[in-house]
Motif scaffolding. Structure first.
Motif, PDB file in Angstrom:
ATOM      1  N   GLY A 198      20.637 108.864 -53.489  1.00  0.00           N
ATOM      2  CA  GLY A 198      21.923 108.225 -53.758  1.00  0.00           C
ATOM      3  C   GLY A 198      23.089 108.780 -52.982  1.00  0.00           C
ATOM      4  O   GLY A 198      24.247 108.539 -53.346  1.00  0.00           O
ATOM      5  N   ARG A 199      22.840 109.489 -51.893  1.00  0.00           N
ATOM      6  CA  ARG A 199      23.944 110.153 -51.178  1.00  0.00           C
ATOM      7  C   ARG A 199      24.501 109.365 -50.005  1.00  0.00           C
ATOM      8  O   ARG A 199      25.414 109.838 -49.324  1.00  0.00           O
ATOM      9  CB  ARG A 199      23.487 111.537 -50.707  1.00  0.00           C
ATOM     10  N   LEU A 200      23.981 108.171 -49.770  1.00  0.00           N
ATOM     11  CA  LEU A 200      24.557 107.355 -48.706  1.00  0.00           C
ATOM     12  C   LEU A 200      25.908 106.802 -49.141  1.00  0.00           C
ATOM     13  O   LEU A 200      26.083 106.385 -50.288  1.00  0.00           O
ATOM     14  CB  LEU A 200      23.621 106.202 -48.352  1.00  0.00           C
ATOM     15  N   CYS A 201      26.852 106.760 -48.207  1.00  0.00           N
ATOM     16  CA  CYS A 201      28.202 106.289 -48.541  1.00  0.00           C
ATOM     17  C   CYS A 201      28.211 104.816 -48.906  1.00  0.00           C
ATOM     18  O   CYS A 201      29.196 104.318 -49.462  1.00  0.00           O
ATOM     19  CB  CYS A 201      29.157 106.563 -47.384  1.00  0.00           C
ATOM     20  N   THR A 202      27.139 104.091 -48.600  1.00  0.00           N
ATOM     21  CA  THR A 202      27.057 102.665 -48.916  1.00  0.00           C
ATOM     22  C   THR A 202      26.204 102.390 -50.160  1.00  0.00           C
ATOM     23  O   THR A 202      25.948 101.222 -50.478  1.00  0.00           O
ATOM     24  CB  THR A 202      26.457 101.903 -47.721  1.00  0.00           C
ATOM     25  N   GLY A 203      25.773 103.429 -50.849  1.00  0.00           N
ATOM     26  CA  GLY A 203      24.968 103.240 -52.045  1.00  0.00           C
ATOM     27  C   GLY A 203      25.825 102.884 -53.252  1.00  0.00           C
ATOM     28  O   GLY A 203      26.980 103.291 -53.359  1.00  0.00           O
ATOM     29  N   PRO A 204      25.279 102.105 -54.202  1.00  0.00           N
ATOM     30  CA  PRO A 204      26.050 101.749 -55.398  1.00  0.00           C
ATOM     31  C   PRO A 204      26.034 102.878 -56.417  1.00  0.00           C
ATOM     32  O   PRO A 204      25.047 103.597 -56.555  1.00  0.00           O
ATOM     33  CB  PRO A 204      25.296 100.533 -55.933  1.00  0.00           C
ATOM     34  N   GLN A 205      27.127 103.040 -57.133  1.00  0.00           N
ATOM     35  CA  GLN A 205      27.167 103.965 -58.273  1.00  0.00           C
ATOM     36  C   GLN A 205      27.240 103.211 -59.589  1.00  0.00           C
ATOM     37  O   GLN A 205      26.593 103.576 -60.565  1.00  0.00           O
ATOM     38  CB  GLN A 205      28.374 104.905 -58.166  1.00  0.00           C
ATOM     39  N   ASN A 206      28.024 102.131 -59.617  1.00  0.00           N
ATOM     40  CA  ASN A 206      28.237 101.375 -60.849  1.00  0.00           C
ATOM     41  C   ASN A 206      27.448 100.071 -60.814  1.00  0.00           C
ATOM     42  O   ASN A 206      27.584  99.277 -59.875  1.00  0.00           O
ATOM     43  CB  ASN A 206      29.727 101.077 -61.029  1.00  0.00           C
ATOM     44  N   LEU A 207      26.609  99.855 -61.835  1.00  0.00           N
ATOM     45  CA  LEU A 207      25.750  98.672 -61.932  1.00  0.00           C
ATOM     46  C   LEU A 207      26.249  97.814 -63.083  1.00  0.00           C
ATOM     47  O   LEU A 207      26.114  98.171 -64.247  1.00  0.00           O
ATOM     48  CB  LEU A 207      24.300  99.081 -62.185  1.00  0.00           C
ATOM     49  N   PHE A 208      26.823  96.655 -62.774  1.00  0.00           N
ATOM     50  CA  PHE A 208      27.371  95.766 -63.788  1.00  0.00           C
ATOM     51  C   PHE A 208      26.368  94.660 -64.113  1.00  0.00           C
ATOM     52  O   PHE A 208      25.801  94.036 -63.214  1.00  0.00           O
ATOM     53  CB  PHE A 208      28.676  95.140 -63.292  1.00  0.00           C
ATOM     54  N   LEU A 209      26.167  94.429 -65.406  1.00  0.00           N
ATOM     55  CA  LEU A 209      25.307  93.345 -65.876  1.00  0.00           C
ATOM     56  C   LEU A 209      25.980  92.661 -67.054  1.00  0.00           C
ATOM     57  O   LEU A 209      26.672  93.310 -67.848  1.00  0.00           O
ATOM     58  CB  LEU A 209      23.942  93.860 -66.338  1.00  0.00           C
ATOM     59  N   PRO A 210      25.794  91.329 -67.211  1.00  0.00           N
ATOM     60  CA  PRO A 210      26.342  90.646 -68.387  1.00  0.00           C
ATOM     61  C   PRO A 210      25.776  91.247 -69.671  1.00  0.00           C
ATOM     62  O   PRO A 210      24.562  91.504 -69.762  1.00  0.00           O
ATOM     63  CB  PRO A 210      25.885  89.195 -68.200  1.00  0.00           C
ATOM     64  N   GLU A 211      26.638  91.477 -70.626  1.00  0.00           N
ATOM     65  CA  GLU A 211      26.163  92.081 -71.883  1.00  0.00           C
ATOM     66  C   GLU A 211      25.186  91.157 -72.605  1.00  0.00           C
ATOM     67  O   GLU A 211      24.357  91.617 -73.403  1.00  0.00           O
ATOM     68  CB  GLU A 211      27.351  92.418 -72.783  1.00  0.00           C
ATOM     69  N   ALA A 212      25.236  89.859 -72.311  1.00  0.00           N
ATOM     70  CA  ALA A 212      24.311  88.901 -72.928  1.00  0.00           C
ATOM     71  C   ALA A 212      22.996  88.800 -72.171  1.00  0.00           C
ATOM     72  O   ALA A 212      22.091  88.077 -72.591  1.00  0.00           O
ATOM     73  CB  ALA A 212      24.966  87.530 -73.013  1.00  0.00           C
ATOM     74  N   GLY A 213      22.876  89.508 -71.032  1.00  0.00           N
ATOM     75  CA  GLY A 213      21.657  89.448 -70.251  1.00  0.00           C
ATOM     76  C   GLY A 213      21.788  88.491 -69.073  1.00  0.00           C
ATOM     77  O   GLY A 213      22.848  87.890 -68.841  1.00  0.00           O
ATOM     78  N   ILE A 214      20.687  88.315 -68.335  1.00  0.00           N
ATOM     79  CA  ILE A 214      20.734  87.508 -67.114  1.00  0.00           C
ATOM     80  C   ILE A 214      19.645  86.443 -67.123  1.00  0.00           C
ATOM     81  O   ILE A 214      18.586  86.607 -67.726  1.00  0.00           O
ATOM     82  CB  ILE A 214      20.589  88.394 -65.858  1.00  0.00           C
ATOM     83  N   ALA A 215      19.931  85.350 -66.426  1.00  0.00           N
ATOM     84  CA  ALA A 215      18.927  84.297 -66.224  1.00  0.00           C
ATOM     85  C   ALA A 215      18.112  84.639 -64.985  1.00  0.00           C
ATOM     86  O   ALA A 215      18.658  85.026 -63.954  1.00  0.00           O
ATOM     87  CB  ALA A 215      19.624  82.952 -66.044  1.00  0.00           C
ATOM     88  N   THR A 216      16.786  84.491 -65.090  1.00  0.00           N
ATOM     89  CA  THR A 216      15.904  84.825 -63.971  1.00  0.00           C
ATOM     90  C   THR A 216      14.809  83.775 -63.847  1.00  0.00           C
ATOM     91  O   THR A 216      14.647  82.906 -64.705  1.00  0.00           O
ATOM     92  CB  THR A 216      15.241  86.207 -64.164  1.00  0.00           C
ATOM     93  N   ASP A 217      14.017  83.902 -62.795  1.00  0.00           N
ATOM     94  CA  ASP A 217      12.878  83.017 -62.610  1.00  0.00           C
ATOM     95  C   ASP A 217      11.770  83.309 -63.604  1.00  0.00           C
ATOM     96  O   ASP A 217      10.815  82.533 -63.725  1.00  0.00           O
ATOM     97  CB  ASP A 217      12.339  83.136 -61.180  1.00  0.00           C
ATOM     98  N   GLU A 218      11.893  84.416 -64.344  1.00  0.00           N
ATOM     99  CA  GLU A 218      10.923  84.759 -65.385  1.00  0.00           C
ATOM    100  C   GLU A 218      11.500  84.525 -66.782  1.00  0.00           C
ATOM    101  O   GLU A 218      10.960  85.020 -67.767  1.00  0.00           O
ATOM    102  CB  GLU A 218      10.495  86.223 -65.244  1.00  0.00           C
ATOM    103  N   GLY A 219      12.600  83.816 -66.858  1.00  0.00           N
ATOM    104  CA  GLY A 219      13.246  83.599 -68.134  1.00  0.00           C
ATOM    105  C   GLY A 219      14.390  84.574 -68.349  1.00  0.00           C
ATOM    106  O   GLY A 219      14.734  85.380 -67.479  1.00  0.00           O
ATOM    107  N   HIS A 220      14.972  84.527 -69.529  1.00  0.00           N
ATOM    108  CA  HIS A 220      16.115  85.367 -69.848  1.00  0.00           C
ATOM    109  C   HIS A 220      15.688  86.831 -69.997  1.00  0.00           C
ATOM    110  O   HIS A 220      14.643  87.134 -70.585  1.00  0.00           O
ATOM    111  CB  HIS A 220      16.774  84.898 -71.148  1.00  0.00           C
ATOM    112  N   LYS A 221      16.497  87.746 -69.448  1.00  0.00           N
ATOM    113  CA  LYS A 221      16.256  89.187 -69.590  1.00  0.00           C
ATOM    114  C   LYS A 221      17.524  89.817 -70.150  1.00  0.00           C
ATOM    115  O   LYS A 221      18.603  89.676 -69.566  1.00  0.00           O
ATOM    116  CB  LYS A 221      15.949  89.832 -68.232  1.00  0.00           C
ATOM    117  N   ASP A 222      17.387  90.488 -71.296  1.00  0.00           N
ATOM    118  CA  ASP A 222      18.592  91.119 -71.851  1.00  0.00           C
ATOM    119  C   ASP A 222      18.924  92.404 -71.095  1.00  0.00           C
ATOM    120  O   ASP A 222      18.158  92.873 -70.252  1.00  0.00           O
ATOM    121  CB  ASP A 222      18.435  91.366 -73.359  1.00  0.00           C
ATOM    122  N   PHE A 223      20.091  92.961 -71.378  1.00  0.00           N
ATOM    123  CA  PHE A 223      20.606  94.128 -70.666  1.00  0.00           C
ATOM    124  C   PHE A 223      19.607  95.277 -70.681  1.00  0.00           C
ATOM    125  O   PHE A 223      19.281  95.874 -69.636  1.00  0.00           O
ATOM    126  CB  PHE A 223      21.941  94.552 -71.295  1.00  0.00           C
TER     127      PHE A 223
END
Length: 576
Positions: free
Chosen positions: A354-379
């Motif tokens: 995780g030491r690259l200057c272009t790496g993410p630190q904060n990962l945001f996801l909807p608290e209700a979960g996400i829609a995917t090709d495998e169906g709904h996935k909660d947080f």
């Protein structure tokens, strides 16, 4: 400028370099204009010959335990070889025991200024060709440079070859091309004719790029050559002398760079003191003293934001370019390729700890979960699946160790310890520990994912190493609002967004433009948000608190020289 007489330039050598490297420079000029894919230096390690890796390792090993002689003027001592004397310790556990020359700036700067006289009087094409030759010789020693990167920055061997060698060289050539384009934008000479009743007024005009002075490059530890080469080669191509002040724990890669540059300059008939090294004793803090010298007119800095701010505030005699810490964000709203997304994110979180200057630190996801090709996935399921993918990645022995690399600084180790202990919040996933089979003394850190809260101060502070905050948000608007505030307060280089919704895509692009953050949309498979394609992508925009060093930007180049015009009247009667 005044000083010692200069060695006459060997026109035969310089002319040959211009002819040899003209196709390369023409292609680089084309690439920075079209932004199409092109790489000047081969990133495949096997392309350098069957014995190149062994020869590179042998050359690296031959440097250990010896003084690093550069033939510089004004040497008043040695830095190293022991750690208490400033010597480097490899993150993989061994001591390099190399000593470097320490210089007296009161005697060094006059020599460097004197060296600029002949260099500044050459043409932009000649300077670019000499710099291309420096890069060509560095490239031939790429495996040696990769070993140096590994044992100063802790990079795995593949990462070291890319970031420490081939890709760093591309960055250097990209800077050369931008300077060459700007310095040849005006003609070198022109005959100016103004019609008059008596015929014409004729003036002969010349336009000469003039360097600003000495450039100071203050290197970082994470990717020392990759971050230093743009400023170094931009200043040198523009006609300036360059003093390289490496990070105390990553001296070797930049010392080798200075060694090659001095060798090429000498052979071409230029004073080698155009490029010098300034190693420092432990706790000396020589960067502050050098940066405020009146001879220093350009500063390129990679490192922590507090010192970057100090440079901007206190070095008024110089143009200051900074590349400081960045807090980057990833927002997963929805996806058509859930397994590809999970694998891509896991690899991104593990890569180089995780030491690259272009790496993410904060990962945001909807608290209700996400829609995917495998169906709904909660947080919780998304985080659990990313964690499982991480565990699989990090259960592969030596391959996992290579992916992570080793940690050599106490700040990162302490931050990782605190995160794993729950001091930053609820630990949602802690990947199992990994040891390096070839280097048992190496310190390796595996990713820790902590639950974060939108708006919490922790999100706006850079946490070094593989420490990540998974943040549930009520809406895309909230995610982008927090991401924009992060860019304003802490600086962001990049952001990643995954979505199947056109309206969210539009919001993402609007956020990116308004915040000055480069955006990656829906990258899966081998394409990572951490990657930047040199000659095509723009690394940094200079538009937020992450720094103002953006190679593609005109000011990064034109601030390193001015143009002086000379005109004289031409009498038509004097013509033959």
């Amino acid at each position: 400028m005044s000083g010692l007489p200069q060695t006459p330039v060997r026109d035969d050598v310089v002319g040959e370099l211009v002819e040899r490297h003209r196709p390369l420079l023409d292609r680089a000029l084309e690439a920075v204009s079209t932004r199409e894919y092109w790489a000047a230096y081969e990133e495949d390690r096997d392309a350098y010959g069957p014995d190149a890796e062994k020869e590179g390792e042998a050359a690296f090993q031959a440097r250990l335990g010896k003084p690093f002689a550069l033939g510089q003027p004004a040497v008043d001592g040695l830095v190293g070889p022991e750690p208490e004397q400033g010597g480097e310790r490899s993150p993989f556990g061994s001591l390099l025991r190399i000593s470097y020359p320490h210089v007296d700036p009161d005697r060094l700067f006059p020599a460097m200024r004197a060296a600029m006289r002949g260099w500044a009087r050459t043409t932009p094409e000649e300077r670019a060709a000499v710099c291309a030759e420096i890069l060509a010789r560095i490239n031939r020693r790429s495996h040696e440079f990769a070993h140096a990167a590994t044992h100063t920055s802790g990079q795995g061997s593949l990462m070291a070859f890319h970031a420490g060698a081939a890709h760093a060289q591309d960055r250097g050539l990209e800077a050369v091309a931008h300077v060459l384009a700007e310095q040849t934008r005006l003609p070198a000479r022109v005959e100016w004719r103004k019609p008059t009743a008596d015929g014409a007024e004729v003036l002969a005009k010349t336009f000469s790029p003039v360097p600003r002075g000495i450039g100071l490059v203050i290197g970082g530890r994470t990717v020392p050559t990759w971050s230093a080469y743009p400023g170094l080669f931009a200043s040198l191509t523009a006609g300036n002398a360059v003093l390289v002040k490496p990070h105390p724990e990553a001296v070797l890669p930049l010392a080798m760079t200075v060694e090659v540059a001095r060798e090429v300059l000498r052979e071409a008939g230029f004073a080698p003191d155009l490029v010098c090294l300034a190693a420092e004793y432990p706790g000396e803090g020589v960067a502050r003293d050098l940066a405020t010298r009146p001879e220093v007119r350009i500063i390129d800095y990679t490192g922590k934001p507090d010192f970057g701010a100090w440079l901007r505030e206190n070095c008024r005699q110089a143009t200051v370019f900074t590349h400081t810490s960045a807090v980057n964000s990833l927002f997963v709203e929805s996806t058509r390729d859930y397994r590809g997304l999970v694998g891509n994110v896991a690899f991104t979180l593990a890569l180089y700890s995780g030491r690259l200057c272009t790496g993410p630190q904060n990962l945001f996801l909807p608290e209700a979960g996400i829609a995917t090709d495998e169906g709904h996935k909660d947080f919780d399921r998304v985080i659990a699946d990313i964690g499982a993918a991480l565990d699989g990645l990090l259960s592969q022995g030596s391959e996992s160790a290579e992916l992570l690399g080793a940690i050599g600084d106490s700040e990162t180790l302490e931050c990782h310890r605190r995160a794993a202990a729950g001091e930053f919040g609820e630990v949602l996933h802690a990947a199992p520990g990994v040891s390096h089979p070839a280097h048992p003394a190496a310190e390796l850190c595996t990713p820790v994912i902590v639950r974060g809260e939108a708006g919490a101060d922790a999100l706006f502070t850079e946490h070094p190493g593989p420490v990540y905050f998974a943040v549930p948000v009520p809406s895309a608007e909230q995610a982008f609002e927090t991401m924009a505030e992060t860019a304003r307060r802490s600086g962001s280089l990049v952001a990643g967004v995954h979505t199947v919704r056109p309206d969210v895509r539009e919001q993402a692009e609007e956020f990116a433009r308004e915040s000055g953050v480069n955006l990656s949309l829906d990258l899966t498979g081998p394409w990572l948000m951490t990657q930047a394609s040199i000659f095509s992508d723009v690394h940094g925009t200079g538009a937020n608190a992450s720094g103002n060093a953006a190679v593609f930007h005109g000011s990064f180049v034109t601030s390193r020289f001015s143009v002086v015009g000379v005109r004289r009247r031409v009498d038509e009667r004097d013509r033959p």
